[in-house]
Design a protein around this motif. Structure first.
Motif, PDB file in Angstrom:
ATOM      1  N   UNK A 152      -2.238 -15.267  49.103  1.00  0.00           N
ATOM      2  CA  UNK A 152      -3.269 -15.944  48.785  1.00  0.00           C
ATOM      3  C   UNK A 152      -4.009 -16.085  50.405  1.00  0.00           C
ATOM      4  N   UNK A 153      -3.200 -16.390  51.481  1.00  0.00           N
ATOM      5  CA  UNK A 153      -3.586 -16.466  52.867  1.00  0.00           C
ATOM      6  C   UNK A 153      -4.593 -15.398  53.262  1.00  0.00           C
ATOM      7  N   UNK A 154      -3.954 -13.968  52.849  1.00  0.00           N
ATOM      8  CA  UNK A 154      -4.619 -12.892  53.316  1.00  0.00           C
ATOM      9  C   UNK A 154      -6.000 -12.849  52.473  1.00  0.00           C
ATOM     10  N   UNK A 155      -6.301 -13.291  51.415  1.00  0.00           N
ATOM     11  CA  UNK A 155      -7.406 -13.033  50.744  1.00  0.00           C
ATOM     12  C   UNK A 155      -8.375 -14.205  51.269  1.00  0.00           C
ATOM     13  N   UNK A 156      -7.877 -15.575  51.678  1.00  0.00           N
ATOM     14  CA  UNK A 156      -8.713 -16.287  52.443  1.00  0.00           C
ATOM     15  C   UNK A 156      -9.190 -15.921  53.699  1.00  0.00           C
ATOM     16  N   UNK A 157      -8.307 -15.339  54.233  1.00  0.00           N
ATOM     17  CA  UNK A 157      -8.598 -14.997  55.849  1.00  0.00           C
ATOM     18  C   UNK A 157      -9.703 -13.811  55.503  1.00  0.00           C
ATOM     19  N   UNK A 158      -9.553 -13.003  54.636  1.00  0.00           N
ATOM     20  CA  UNK A 158     -10.516 -11.850  54.371  1.00  0.00           C
ATOM     21  C   UNK A 158     -11.927 -12.600  54.164  1.00  0.00           C
ATOM     22  N   UNK A 159     -12.071 -13.583  53.240  1.00  0.00           N
ATOM     23  CA  UNK A 159     -12.921 -14.374  52.988  1.00  0.00           C
ATOM     24  C   UNK A 159     -13.663 -14.953  54.229  1.00  0.00           C
ATOM     25  N   UNK A 160     -12.906 -15.784  54.985  1.00  0.00           N
ATOM     26  CA  UNK A 160     -13.401 -16.035  56.236  1.00  0.00           C
ATOM     27  C   UNK A 160     -14.105 -15.125  57.240  1.00  0.00           C
ATOM     28  N   UNK A 161     -13.413 -14.004  57.323  1.00  0.00           N
ATOM     29  CA  UNK A 161     -13.862 -12.845  58.180  1.00  0.00           C
ATOM     30  C   UNK A 161     -15.095 -12.186  57.566  1.00  0.00           C
ATOM     31  N   UNK A 162     -15.436 -12.273  56.245  1.00  0.00           N
ATOM     32  CA  UNK A 162     -16.610 -11.732  55.575  1.00  0.00           C
ATOM     33  C   UNK A 162     -17.722 -12.751  55.627  1.00  0.00           C
ATOM     34  N   UNK A 163     -17.538 -14.134  55.494  1.00  0.00           N
ATOM     35  CA  UNK A 163     -18.496 -15.107  55.947  1.00  0.00           C
ATOM     36  C   UNK A 163     -18.979 -15.219  57.356  1.00  0.00           C
ATOM     37  N   UNK A 164     -18.262 -14.718  58.167  1.00  0.00           N
ATOM     38  CA  UNK A 164     -18.777 -14.567  59.640  1.00  0.00           C
ATOM     39  C   UNK A 164     -20.089 -13.912  59.680  1.00  0.00           C
ATOM     40  N   UNK A 165     -20.000 -12.575  58.871  1.00  0.00           N
ATOM     41  CA  UNK A 165     -21.328 -11.783  58.885  1.00  0.00           C
ATOM     42  C   UNK A 165     -22.550 -12.431  58.111  1.00  0.00           C
ATOM     43  N   UNK A 166     -22.088 -13.102  57.117  1.00  0.00           N
ATOM     44  CA  UNK A 166     -23.217 -13.956  56.469  1.00  0.00           C
ATOM     45  C   UNK A 166     -23.993 -14.891  57.433  1.00  0.00           C
ATOM     46  N   UNK A 167     -23.041 -15.579  58.309  1.00  0.00           N
ATOM     47  CA  UNK A 167     -23.649 -16.657  59.065  1.00  0.00           C
ATOM     48  C   UNK A 167     -24.245 -15.862  60.363  1.00  0.00           C
ATOM     49  N   UNK A 168     -23.830 -14.912  60.866  1.00  0.00           N
ATOM     50  CA  UNK A 168     -24.429 -14.125  62.200  1.00  0.00           C
ATOM     51  C   UNK A 168     -25.764 -13.727  61.685  1.00  0.00           C
ATOM     52  N   UNK A 169     -25.813 -13.183  60.333  1.00  0.00           N
ATOM     53  CA  UNK A 169     -27.292 -12.527  59.908  1.00  0.00           C
ATOM     54  C   UNK A 169     -28.142 -13.721  59.544  1.00  0.00           C
ATOM     55  N   UNK A 170     -27.767 -14.695  59.061  1.00  0.00           N
ATOM     56  CA  UNK A 170     -28.412 -15.915  58.785  1.00  0.00           C
ATOM     57  C   UNK A 170     -28.778 -16.541  60.131  1.00  0.00           C
TER      58      UNK A 170
END
Length: 153
Positions: free
Chosen positions: A1-19
């Motif tokens: 589960x930790x790896x999946x949440x870490x991947x989500x955290x990494x993906x959200x970085x791009x959403x925030x940078x674009x926004x």
């Protein structure tokens, strides 16, 4: 589960940078073009704030449940963690920088609610979002940073 949440955290970085880029552009063009503060400006700031707060919640989970963050401080002790640049980055610098950036994003979003002239709204939100972006860029564990790197995605 930790790896999946870490991947989500990494993906959200791009959403925030674009926004961030979108709201900075909208604020800059509104500020320089003397454009009214529109519902689209408010929504862009709202989406950025929601994304940043979601990222914060995911990050708090990682900080508390992961091998870095709180576990580093507990295992090494605070003094030893501060002597190790990698441990210090994940246990203190990353979370502190991101908290400051999220506070600035929230303040930038709050400017939209104030009863001030539209030019002032654009100017204040521009500077708050720009400083938040600089802090975010400085405290992301980019792949090219020695010792603290994370993959691009």
């Amino acid at each position: 589960m930790y790896t999946g949440v870490l991947s989500l955290h990494s993906f959200l970085r791009w959403v925030i940078l674009i926004l961030e880029i979108v709201v900075i552009y909208k604020s800059f063009t509104g500020m320089t073009g003397n454009r009214p503060f529109t519902a689209g400006d408010k929504k862009a700031g709202l989406f950025l704030m929601i994304s940043a707060h979601t990222q914060l919640l995911v990050g708090i989970y990682l900080y508390l449940a992961g091998p870095w963050g709180m576990a580093t401080i507990q295992n090494l002790g605070f003094g030893e963690a501060m002597k190790d640049p990698v441990a210090r980055f994940y246990a203190v610098e990353h979370i502190f920088g991101m908290l400051v950036a999220i506070i600035l994003i929230t303040l930038g979003r709050g400017v939209a609610k104030k009863a001030i002239p539209d030019a002032a709204k654009h100017k204040r939100s521009f500077w708050l979002f720009l400083v938040a972006l600089v802090i975010i860029l400085a405290t992301i564990p980019w792949p090219f940073r020695a010792g603290i790197s994370r993959p691009w995605i």
